[in-house]
Motif scaffolding. Structure first.
Motif, PDB file in Angstrom:
ATOM      1  N   GLU A 214      35.614-121.450 -18.155  1.00  0.00           N
ATOM      2  CA  GLU A 214      35.690-122.126 -19.242  1.00  0.00           C
ATOM      3  C   GLU A 214      36.661-121.229 -20.342  1.00  0.00           C
ATOM      4  O   GLU A 214      36.997-121.707 -21.474  1.00  0.00           O
ATOM      5  N   GLY A 215      37.069-119.986 -20.027  1.00  0.00           N
ATOM      6  CA  GLY A 215      37.819-119.228 -20.733  1.00  0.00           C
ATOM      7  C   GLY A 215      37.211-118.554 -21.806  1.00  0.00           C
ATOM      8  O   GLY A 215      37.482-117.854 -22.898  1.00  0.00           O
ATOM      9  N   LYS A 216      35.750-118.922 -21.799  1.00  0.00           N
ATOM     10  CA  LYS A 216      34.936-118.399 -23.003  1.00  0.00           C
ATOM     11  C   LYS A 216      33.754-117.840 -22.628  1.00  0.00           C
ATOM     12  O   LYS A 216      33.218-118.457 -21.743  1.00  0.00           O
ATOM     13  N   VAL A 217      33.136-116.853 -23.282  1.00  0.00           N
ATOM     14  CA  VAL A 217      32.116-116.100 -22.731  1.00  0.00           C
ATOM     15  C   VAL A 217      31.440-115.610 -23.921  1.00  0.00           C
ATOM     16  O   VAL A 217      31.839-115.590 -25.296  1.00  0.00           O
ATOM     17  N   ASP A 218      29.974-115.166 -23.997  1.00  0.00           N
ATOM     18  CA  ASP A 218      29.501-114.081 -24.698  1.00  0.00           C
ATOM     19  C   ASP A 218      29.437-112.748 -23.684  1.00  0.00           C
ATOM     20  O   ASP A 218      29.241-112.735 -23.027  1.00  0.00           O
ATOM     21  N   ALA A 234      34.884-113.396 -13.041  1.00  0.00           N
ATOM     22  CA  ALA A 234      36.050-112.709 -12.470  1.00  0.00           C
ATOM     23  C   ALA A 234      37.203-112.319 -13.497  1.00  0.00           C
ATOM     24  O   ALA A 234      37.926-111.481 -13.357  1.00  0.00           O
ATOM     25  N   MET A 235      37.332-113.383 -14.321  1.00  0.00           N
ATOM     26  CA  MET A 235      38.481-113.497 -15.264  1.00  0.00           C
ATOM     27  C   MET A 235      38.178-112.074 -16.266  1.00  0.00           C
ATOM     28  O   MET A 235      38.908-111.298 -16.695  1.00  0.00           O
ATOM     29  N   ALA A 253      27.480-113.549 -20.773  1.00  0.00           N
ATOM     30  CA  ALA A 253      26.885-114.826 -20.526  1.00  0.00           C
ATOM     31  C   ALA A 253      27.733-115.898 -20.864  1.00  0.00           C
ATOM     32  O   ALA A 253      28.797-115.544 -21.481  1.00  0.00           O
ATOM     33  N   GLY A 254      27.296-117.203 -20.892  1.00  0.00           N
ATOM     34  CA  GLY A 254      27.886-118.259 -21.416  1.00  0.00           C
ATOM     35  C   GLY A 254      28.140-118.216 -22.807  1.00  0.00           C
ATOM     36  O   GLY A 254      27.217-117.789 -23.725  1.00  0.00           O
TER      37      GLY A 254
END
Ligand SMILES: *[C@@H]1O[C@H](CO)[C@@H](O)[C@H](O)[C@H]1NC(C)=O
Length: 288
Positions: A214-218, A234-235, A253-254
């Motif tokens: 998604e290129g986005k995380v918490d 991984a990113m 996390a997401g």
């Protein structure tokens, strides 16, 4: 961890890093296979430690068309029982950085879980941290690998994680023992050994998902709610490895923050964002 922050950690951001040799332990794992091409794309070389000959081709494929060179080392981690066993691996791969991405599969028997997640991990951490030419170690663990209720989780979240840990209790115990030893060894090298450039990083995903990044995380001190894709983990691992200013426990996390921004925030925030907060630091830091 409350280290001082030396100037090279700040300057490091602006200096382009020379190519590195990476030892990637557990190279056939799903997250590891997503991380490998990202490292190779930096012109870094990867020695991927895998369990069987049958996994060799899949790993070598990951190097197709990449500027970095991929190599495999076939070793069953169940045979890595001592620091000397681990030293043989280090001497063969001669890494600058070590990434631990291995884990006994969820279906493994307790004997395999303790052999891999605890004993092999601890042996490799001991051998790696005591190798002066290895300047960075990143271990992929789990957000639930902790013993105290972090202040940024609700009571329900803490109960949920304790319940989830109880379903995989051997894995929980094995991993947290290895995580804690790694944390103690890394801190000792920096604080007592005076090696302020050394980075010991624990990247700790919560629930994992497959599928597109998604290129986005918490990231950092985050809550266990949303699953995060292995591709995003991984990113983030790739970004953390490319910086001089990241160390300590980073939960993931997401979430909604762009990966570049999240990693920058965790690297540069003062006071540091460290998910170890709340744990019994005196006990952990005295582990040998
Ligand atoms: C990576 O491997 C290539 C090919 O063997 C070698 O020329 C290069 O020096 C290696 N890079 C590092 C950082 O050791």
């Amino acid at each position: 961890m409350s280290y001082s922050f030396p100037i090279h950690r700040v300057l490091g951001i602006f200096i382009k890093m020379a190519p590195k040799n990476i030892l990637l332990i557990g190279g056939h794992g799903r997250t590891a296979q997503l991380l490998t091409p990202l490292l190779l794309a930096r012109s870094w070389n990867v020695t991927s430690l895998i369990r069987t000959e049958a996994q060799r081709d899949a790993i070598l494929q990951l190097g197709k068309g990449q500027p970095g060179k991929i190599d495999v080392l076939i070793i069953d981690l169940e045979t890595v029982k001592t620091e000397d066993d681990a030293r043989v691996i280090i001497d063969r791969a001669r890494p600058d950085y070590v990434v631990w991405a291995a884990g006994a599969s969820g279906k493994s028997d307790p004997k395999t879980i303790y052999a891999v997640d605890r004993d092999a991990a601890k042996s490799l951490f001991r051998a790696s941290v005591s190798t002066p030419t290895i300047t960075k170690i990143l271990s992929i663990s789990h957000l639930g690998s902790r013993k105290a209720h972090p202040s940024w989780w609700s009571e329900e979240e803490w109960k949920y994680i304790q319940y989830a840990n109880s379903l995989h209790y051997d894995t929980y115990l094995a991993k947290s023992e290895a995580d804690e030893l790694f944390t103690a060894l890394a801190r000792r090298r920096v604080v007592e050994g005076g090696d302020e450039a050394f980075q010991g990083i624990l990247l700790r995903p919560g629930r994992l998902a497959d599928g597109e990044a998604e290129g986005k995380v918490d990231l950092g001190q985050c809550r266990p709610g949303r699953p995060v894709t292995r591709a995003d983990v991984a990113m983030v691992a790739n970004e953390l490895l490319a910086r001089e200013d990241t160390w300590g426990w980073a939960d993931i996390a997401g979430g909604d923050e762009g990966i570049g921004h999240a990693v920058e925030r965790v690297g540069t925030s003062r006071p540091r964002v460290d998910a170890i907060e709340g744990e019994d630091l005196d006990r952990i830091y005295s582990l040998k």
